[in-house]
Design an enzyme around this catalytic site. Structure first.
Site, PDB file in Angstrom:
ATOM      1  N   ASP A   1     -12.796-119.295  70.909  1.00  0.00           N
ATOM      2  CA  ASP A   1     -11.757-120.249  71.263  1.00  0.00           C
ATOM      3  C   ASP A   1     -12.250-121.669  71.024  1.00  0.00           C
ATOM      4  O   ASP A   1     -13.442-121.961  71.064  1.00  0.00           O
ATOM      5  CB  ASP A   1     -11.343-120.076  72.732  1.00  0.00           C
ATOM      6  CG  ASP A   1     -10.190-119.082  72.896  1.00  0.00           C
ATOM      7  OD1 ASP A   1      -9.513-118.822  71.887  1.00  0.00           O
ATOM      8  OD2 ASP A   1     -10.001-118.582  74.009  1.00  0.00           O
TER       9      ASP A   1
ATOM     10  N   ASP B   1      -9.901-129.632  68.308  1.00  0.00           N
ATOM     11  CA  ASP B   1     -10.086-128.534  69.249  1.00  0.00           C
ATOM     12  C   ASP B   1      -9.114-128.636  70.410  1.00  0.00           C
ATOM     13  O   ASP B   1      -8.625-127.616  70.932  1.00  0.00           O
ATOM     14  CB  ASP B   1     -11.527-128.541  69.790  1.00  0.00           C
ATOM     15  CG  ASP B   1     -12.525-128.056  68.765  1.00  0.00           C
ATOM     16  OD1 ASP B   1     -12.105-127.404  67.788  1.00  0.00           O
ATOM     17  OD2 ASP B   1     -13.732-128.324  68.932  1.00  0.00           O
TER      18      ASP B   1
ATOM     19  N   CYS C   1     -20.125-129.506  56.203  1.00  0.00           N
ATOM     20  CA  CYS C   1     -19.918-128.146  56.714  1.00  0.00           C
ATOM     21  C   CYS C   1     -19.497-128.198  58.171  1.00  0.00           C
ATOM     22  O   CYS C   1     -19.716-127.241  58.922  1.00  0.00           O
ATOM     23  CB  CYS C   1     -21.195-127.337  56.565  1.00  0.00           C
ATOM     24  SG  CYS C   1     -21.819-127.272  54.884  1.00  0.00           S
TER      25      CYS C   1
ATOM     26  N   ASP D   1     -17.947-131.951  69.929  1.00  0.00           N
ATOM     27  CA  ASP D   1     -18.257-131.859  68.502  1.00  0.00           C
ATOM     28  C   ASP D   1     -19.118-133.049  68.109  1.00  0.00           C
ATOM     29  O   ASP D   1     -18.890-134.176  68.574  1.00  0.00           O
ATOM     30  CB  ASP D   1     -16.983-131.856  67.657  1.00  0.00           C
ATOM     31  CG  ASP D   1     -16.578-130.452  67.245  1.00  0.00           C
ATOM     32  OD1 ASP D   1     -17.428-129.746  66.657  1.00  0.00           O
ATOM     33  OD2 ASP D   1     -15.423-130.067  67.504  1.00  0.00           O
TER      34      ASP D   1
ATOM     35  N   LYS E   1     -22.154-127.453  60.951  1.00  0.00           N
ATOM     36  CA  LYS E   1     -22.314-126.170  61.595  1.00  0.00           C
ATOM     37  C   LYS E   1     -23.643-125.517  61.245  1.00  0.00           C
ATOM     38  O   LYS E   1     -24.139-125.629  60.127  1.00  0.00           O
ATOM     39  CB  LYS E   1     -21.193-125.211  61.144  1.00  0.00           C
ATOM     40  CG  LYS E   1     -19.792-125.598  61.638  1.00  0.00           C
ATOM     41  CD  LYS E   1     -19.544-125.105  63.027  1.00  0.00           C
ATOM     42  CE  LYS E   1     -18.064-125.266  63.410  1.00  0.00           C
ATOM     43  NZ  LYS E   1     -17.787-124.848  64.769  1.00  0.00           N
TER      44      LYS E   1
ATOM     45  N   ASP F   1      -8.258-124.483  64.607  1.00  0.00           N
ATOM     46  CA  ASP F   1      -8.428-125.457  63.526  1.00  0.00           C
ATOM     47  C   ASP F   1      -9.462-124.903  62.548  1.00  0.00           C
ATOM     48  O   ASP F   1     -10.327-124.112  62.911  1.00  0.00           O
ATOM     49  CB  ASP F   1      -8.821-126.841  64.052  1.00  0.00           C
ATOM     50  CG  ASP F   1     -10.184-126.860  64.733  1.00  0.00           C
ATOM     51  OD1 ASP F   1     -10.524-125.855  65.401  1.00  0.00           O
ATOM     52  OD2 ASP F   1     -10.897-127.860  64.632  1.00  0.00           O
TER      53      ASP F   1
END
Length: 720
Positions: free
Chosen positions: A430, A470, A400, A447, A403, A606
């Site tokens: 953003d 990103d 996922c 991330d 997240k 993305d």
């Protein structure tokens, strides 16, 4: 008190997914050895079962029935699966080389890679014939050939049992379609010499009944396109030539320094090679204490001995000896649903024997298709209210984008109103924050992903691409990166091995993107987590979620489905080929896609944990527009449609769907809100640029598609 995860102290590496190793993995899943990190190296996600090959060739089984799914098996065994072909083992350094990745270290290794029927010394073989082994390559070639409609000429080089089974099976399959024009079996000596005279007689009658011409004492000079040139001057025409003679060990074993016999690894009764830390089994091993012909029955019966002895080597204890039987029952397919049984000089044949063989083969394959489904751990008998709901109905799949659900994020961050410095711009939604440094515009993003695959190289590559997306989505060029790692508890030696694999991969991925790794941080935890914080430089204004115009084409650069496929993999519902395909796509860099889109994208993001519609919703809100999308135009990963229709859902699917209550997400349309890891770029492009963009993306190898258009602000998101 919660029991900590046990630390890892030893590396056991299995090279090859042969029958012995497949059985060993099943045993290991039922009775693992705590503290051992188990690794399987294999060229592909499946391993074909040789016993059912003739039946597949004849058309009695479909292709899937032939394969042992190593992805499911590795998950069941708790093993990390490395998809690649080993090409070197160094017993002194205890390392195994697989092209395209860091060397894999081991404390104990086992080799079960089978043999090959390739004949490199025969001129023309590599260009105009296909070896019967490895089975995967042969079965794919035959599947394509038999799909034709024209009359066909076939030939098999090698008159042993394997060659006779194959030519009978191929002849039967083509006869069933009225395509057989000519079938030839060629042997440089005498065919079927290893069988009793009674069995030879029965099989020769079967060859004659199938219209197979048998050429014996017929050495081959060379092959050319569509022809076999014999040394006596005769030429044999053939549209499909298979080699089933001269099976040999793979050449890279000769560089190992281990003792060999005709290229095969010499093993003792303990199944150890000349290096006690390296075991070998199956056709690639030669039992010096009890030489036997190559046969699957020995590989199967070696499995429990190998399982026991590997554990003894890793944990201490007494070893067991493997003593093969003197003779064994040979069940030989005869093309149609008939088989021959040969043992101790006696022979029988008929349909009943084929049904017996079919039962044995299906029972063997059933060992790998009936693996238990992973279920969530049981809750304590006494627990706080709400624990069952917090636990959820499915395991945390990791697919996922790691997240937290969007509802929790929105509410939890509701008091955060963005950056308070004039040189920092951070807008909700953003992909990266914007930093003004002198006259330069810089972006920064972070991330982190918890491991959803046990292969640290694949996990690092996917996380790197996930984080880089990103930067690409903002129209920036990657500049610098720091690495954040949480490592599972293990010995310093295993930590060093793991860090080496991760950092070498991280360096390669960031270097290819144009970024430099400038530092990082490591800590210990329950499971592997990999993260990157990346900065990027902008030559022009950053591309944000705002800026789209009505009529813009929506372009998606990568198929959807990773969340569903990874959720299915966790519960044993996904085919190994689907999982391997998804991992490959997640490793795909969006660098060239960003290069194409950067000059023309009015808005871009993305697609990650909130799914396609969740990220499109953010784009619509920022641009004050609606959107219309065409579901049938959206590219999907192989297997995603089947799994979605079967009701497979990822962990945060419900949370994603709840934010778009007016849009139906039943069946396949669930993929509209499927959370993605390292997903594609979603860009808004003016219509006049779309054709050129598609051509460029196609040339770079992307499965890009126009999936819709931006509409007026009052239209919302409308899927068609």
């Amino acid at each position: 008190m919660h029991a900590p995860r046990l630390p890892l102290t030893r590396d056991l590496v299995l090279v090859g997914g042969g029958h012995t190793h497949a059985l060993l993995l099943r045993m290991w899943g039922m009775q693992p050895l705590p503290g051992v990190r188990l690794t399987l190296i294999n060229p592909g996600p499946t391993a074909p079962y040789s016993g059912m090959l003739p039946g597949f060739v004849a058309g009695h089984y479909n292709r899937d029935a032939l394969d042992i799914d190593l992805v499911k098996l590795a998950r069941f065994a708790g093993a990390r699966l490395i998809l690649g072909a080993a090409e070197e083992i160094d017993p002194e350094a205890r390392r195994i080389t697989v092209p395209g990745r860091p060397a894999i270290s081991y404390d104990v290794a086992s080799i079960d890679i089978g043999i090959t029927s390739a004949m490199p010394e025969l001129p023309g073989f590599a260009d105009f014939a296909i070896p019967a082994k490895p089975l995967g390559e042969f079965s794919a070639s035959w599947d394509a050939f038999r799909a034709g409609t024209e009359p066909a000429r076939i030939a098999c080089i090698g008159g042993g049992v394997a060659g006779v089974e194959l030519i009978l099976a191929m002849s039967h399959a083509l006869r069933q379609k009225n395509r057989l024009a000519q079938a030839t079996l060629i042997d440089s000596d005498t065919a079927l010499s290893v069988l009793s005279s009674q069995s030879q007689s029965r099989l020769r009658k079967a060859l004659d009944a199938q219209g197979v011409t048998v050429l014996e004492q017929a050495p081959i000079d060379r092959l050319s396109e569509g022809r076999i040139h014999l040394k006596d001057g005769r030429d044999i025409s053939s549209d499909f030539i298979v080699g089933a003679a001269g099976a040999r060990a793979y050449g890279w074993l000769a560089t190992s320094g281990l003792a060999l016999h005709d290229g095969a690894l010499v093993v003792s009764e303990r199944l150890q090679t000349s290096d006690p830390h390296v075991f070998a089994t199956g056709d690639c091993a030669y039992m010096a204490h009890a030489p036997r012909p190559k046969a699957g029955v020995f590989a199967v019966r070696q499995a429990p001995v190998l399982f026991h002895n590997l554990k003894a080597m890793l944990a201490g204890g007494a070893f067991r000896s493997y003593q093969p039987q003197q003779d064994y029952l040979k069940l030989i397919s005869m093309g149609g649903k008939s088989a021959l049984a040969d043992r101790n000089g006696r022979s029988f044949s008929g349909g009943l024997l084929w049904r017996w063989k079919d039962h044995i083969d299906r029972k063997f394959m059933g060992k790998f298709t009936s693996l238990p489904v992973m279920s969530p751990p049981a809750l304590p008998r006494v627990h706080a209210k709400g624990m069952q709901e917090a636990f959820g109905s499915k395991p945390m799949c990791g697919g996922c984008g790691s997240k937290v659900g969007r509802t929790a994020l929105r509410h939890g961050l509701s008091t955060y109103h963005g950056a308070s410095r004039p040189d920092v711009t951070s807008l909700p939604g953003d992909d990266a924050a914007q930093l003004t440094v002198g006259g330069t515009m810089q972006v920064i993003s972070t991330d982190h992903l918890r491991a959803f695959t046990e292969d640290p190289v694949a996990m690092t590559a996917i996380t790197a691409q996930h984080a880089l997306n990103d930067i690409w989505a903002m129209g920036a060029r990657p500049q610098a990166a720091t690495v954040t790692l949480i490592l599972p508890r293990q010995t310093p030696e295993l930590q060093e091995r793991l860090l080496s694999e991760i950092m070498e991969t991280a360096h390669q991925e960031m270097k290819a993107a144009g970024a430099a790794i400038v530092g990082g941080h490591t800590s210990l935890g329950e499971e592997l987590t990999v993260g990157f914080t990346i900065t990027g430089l902008c030559d022009a204004r950053p591309i944000t979620l705002a800026g789209a115009c009505a009529g813009d084409h929506l372009i998606l650069t990568k198929p959807l489905g990773s969340g569903t496929i990874l959720a299915a993999e966790m519960t044993g519902q996904a085919r190994g080929a689907w999982v391997a395909g998804a991992l490959d796509l997640m490793c795909q860099s969006q660098r060239n896609a960003a290069k194409v889109l950067r000059p023309v994208a009015r808005a871009m993001t993305d697609v990650t944990g909130f799914g396609l519609l969740g990220h499109l919703q953010g784009l619509c809100e920022a641009s004050h527009l609606g959107a219309e999308i065409t579901f049938d135009a959206i590219p999907l990963m192989e297997g995603a449609r089947d799994l979605a229709e079967a009701g497979v859902r990822s962990t945060i699917f419900d949370d994603n769907a709840a934010l778009l209550p007016g849009i139906g997400t039943a069946g396949t349309r669930a993929l509209l809100v499927d959370p993605q890891t390292s997903g594609g770029l979603l860009a808004c492009v003016a219509p006049e640029h779309a054709a050129q963009v598609f051509e460029q993306l196609k040339n770079y190898g992307y499965r890009a598609a126009k999936i819709g258009e931006m509409r007026g602000s009052d239209e919302g998101i409308v899927p068609r």
